[in-house]
Design an enzyme around this catalytic site. Structure first.
Site, short mmCIF file in Angstrom:
data_model
loop_
_atom_site.label_atom_id
_atom_site.label_comp_id
_atom_site.label_asym_id
_atom_site.label_seq_id
_atom_site.Cartn_x
_atom_site.Cartn_y
_atom_site.Cartn_z
N SER A 142 22.55 -4.57 38.42
CA SER A 142 22.03 -5.10 39.69
C SER A 142 22.94 -4.68 40.84
O SER A 142 23.17 -3.48 41.01
CB SER A 142 21.89 -6.61 39.55
OG SER A 142 20.91 -7.11 40.41
N ASP A 224 14.91 3.80 56.55
CA ASP A 224 14.45 3.78 55.16
C ASP A 224 15.08 2.66 54.33
O ASP A 224 15.10 2.74 53.10
CB ASP A 224 14.73 5.12 54.45
CG ASP A 224 14.09 6.29 55.17
OD1 ASP A 224 12.91 6.16 55.56
OD2 ASP A 224 14.77 7.32 55.37
N ASP A 247 10.87 -7.12 34.94
CA ASP A 247 11.88 -7.59 35.91
C ASP A 247 11.17 -8.12 37.16
O ASP A 247 10.52 -7.36 37.88
CB ASP A 247 12.82 -6.44 36.29
CG ASP A 247 14.01 -6.89 37.13
OD1 ASP A 247 13.90 -7.92 37.82
OD2 ASP A 247 15.05 -6.22 37.09
N HIS A 275 15.18 -9.16 34.34
CA HIS A 275 16.38 -8.72 35.06
C HIS A 275 17.64 -8.82 34.17
O HIS A 275 18.55 -8.00 34.29
CB HIS A 275 16.55 -9.56 36.33
CG HIS A 275 17.47 -8.95 37.34
ND1 HIS A 275 17.26 -7.69 37.86
CD2 HIS A 275 18.62 -9.40 37.91
CE1 HIS A 275 18.24 -7.41 38.73
NE2 HIS A 275 19.07 -8.43 38.77
N1 TYC Z 1 20.81 -7.64 43.15
C1 TYC Z 1 20.85 -9.02 42.65
C2 TYC Z 1 21.97 -9.12 41.65
O1 TYC Z 1 22.97 -8.49 41.81
C3 TYC Z 1 19.60 -9.49 42.04
C4 TYC Z 1 18.42 -9.41 42.93
C5 TYC Z 1 17.69 -8.24 43.05
C6 TYC Z 1 18.01 -10.50 43.63
C7 TYC Z 1 16.60 -8.15 43.85
C8 TYC Z 1 16.89 -10.44 44.45
O2 TYC Z 1 15.10 -9.18 45.36
C9 TYC Z 1 16.21 -9.27 44.56
N2 TYC Z 1 21.87 -9.95 40.62
#
Ligand code: TYC
Ligand code: MN
Length: 294
Positions: A142, A224, A247, A275
């Site tokens: 993430s 972008d 996810d 996720h």
């Molecule tokens: N990037 C976040 C993380 O590091 C998770 C996440 C991704 C939350 C996308 C919201 O829209 C989102 N866990």
């Protein structure tokens, strides 16, 4: 393991807990050789890097250094228990770091300047150098995956291979709607909220989550929605992108975009993965990673 003095000051390594049971009486010479008790313990330490005391956990005795890079609000112990426990201790030396302001790398409180991914990328590479590694492979989840992309682009001679999942190179309106949906920590499921609340306390968690939403939202206003699109063509290391097809946070097009723009990268889909696929499908994920890194 004796206390280790680490360059740059900070505390010595401290034994946390033994994760592999010692050789049992039943395992004697003459029977099939038991797996050697390679790096059976997890140690932790702090090193001063770029003016901040960064905390990390370390395990394994292998020649191949692997850095585990947590997601937003995450740290080694919240994000990577099955990897710290089960990635091969014989093949790898695994380090899980807590980015500044997260986990046990506090103080300082976390903040989100526009260059926070670049800052994390430099911090973690400098941490690995302070720990005397010459090269490392990166496993980034993430936000940690975004940091891994930035690090691979900016420190190409240090990064050996990279696995990322749940990362995005830019922010869309759709992403921003999802971010707003997780802004209020009191609306999270108990299961997600509790461990982080225990780590941070209620108010630090709530405040930092809101700041993260604002911090990641800054990119929406750039051309972008750019976070690191411009860096993807600079990535030279073998790269595996893993994506959970269920996810709910990071839509599939983000994985496809990274796959298209990182030369030679591989995309591996996990049909039932969400996720947190590395936690939910830890055995499958760990095997995939071990095969790719070898
Ligand atoms: N990037 C976040 C993380 O590091 C998770 C996440 C991704 C939350 C996308 C919201 O829209 C989102 N866990
Ligand atoms: Mn391909």
């Amino acid at each position: 393991m004796a206390a280790v003095r680490l360059g740059g000051g900070g505390g010595g390594a401290r034994r946390l807990r033994v994760l592999l049971s010692p050789v049992t009486p039943g395992m004697r010479a003459g029977r099939s050789a038991p797996t050697a008790a390679f790096g059976s313990s997890v140690t932790s330490g702090k090193v001063t890097v770029n003016g901040v005391q960064l905390h990390y956990q370390r395990t394994g005795e292998g020649p191949h250094a692997v850095l585990l890079m947590p997601g937003m609000l995450g740290c080694g112990e919240t994000d990577f228990a099955p990897q710290i426990k089960s990635l091969s201790k014989k093949l790898f030396t695994v380090v899980a770091w807590d980015p500044r302001g997260y986990g046990h790398s506090r103080p300082p409180d976390r903040d989100f300047p526009l260059d926070f991914f670049e800052r994390d990328a430099k911090d973690c590479i400098d941490l690995m150098k302070a720990l005397k590694f010459q090269k490392a492979s990166l496993l980034g989840w993430s936000d940690g995956g975004i940091t891994a992309l930035v690090a691979a682009a900016k420190f190409p001679t240090f990064v050996h291979k990279m696995v990322i999942w749940g990362a995005n190179a830019y922010v869309t309106e759709e992403d921003d709607r999802i971010y707003q949906g997780i802004r209020d920590v009191s609306q999270w499921s108990e299961k997600t909220r509790k461990p982080l609340e225990a780590l941070y306390g209620r108010s630090y968690l709530a405040r930092t989550c809101e700041q993260w939403v604002d911090g990641i939202g800054q990119f929406k206003h750039l051309p972008d929605g750019n976070i690191c699109r411009h860096l993807l063509p600079l990535v030279r290391c073998p790269t595996l992108i893993v994506h959970g097809e269920k996810d709910p946070l990071v839509p599939r097009f983000h994985a496809d975009y990274i796959h298209q723009h990182v030369a030679g990268s591989r995309l591996h889909l996990i049909p039932e993965g969400k996720h947190n696929l590395h936690l939910r499908f830890a055995d499958e994920f760990n095997k995939l990673v071990e095969d790719f890194l070898q």
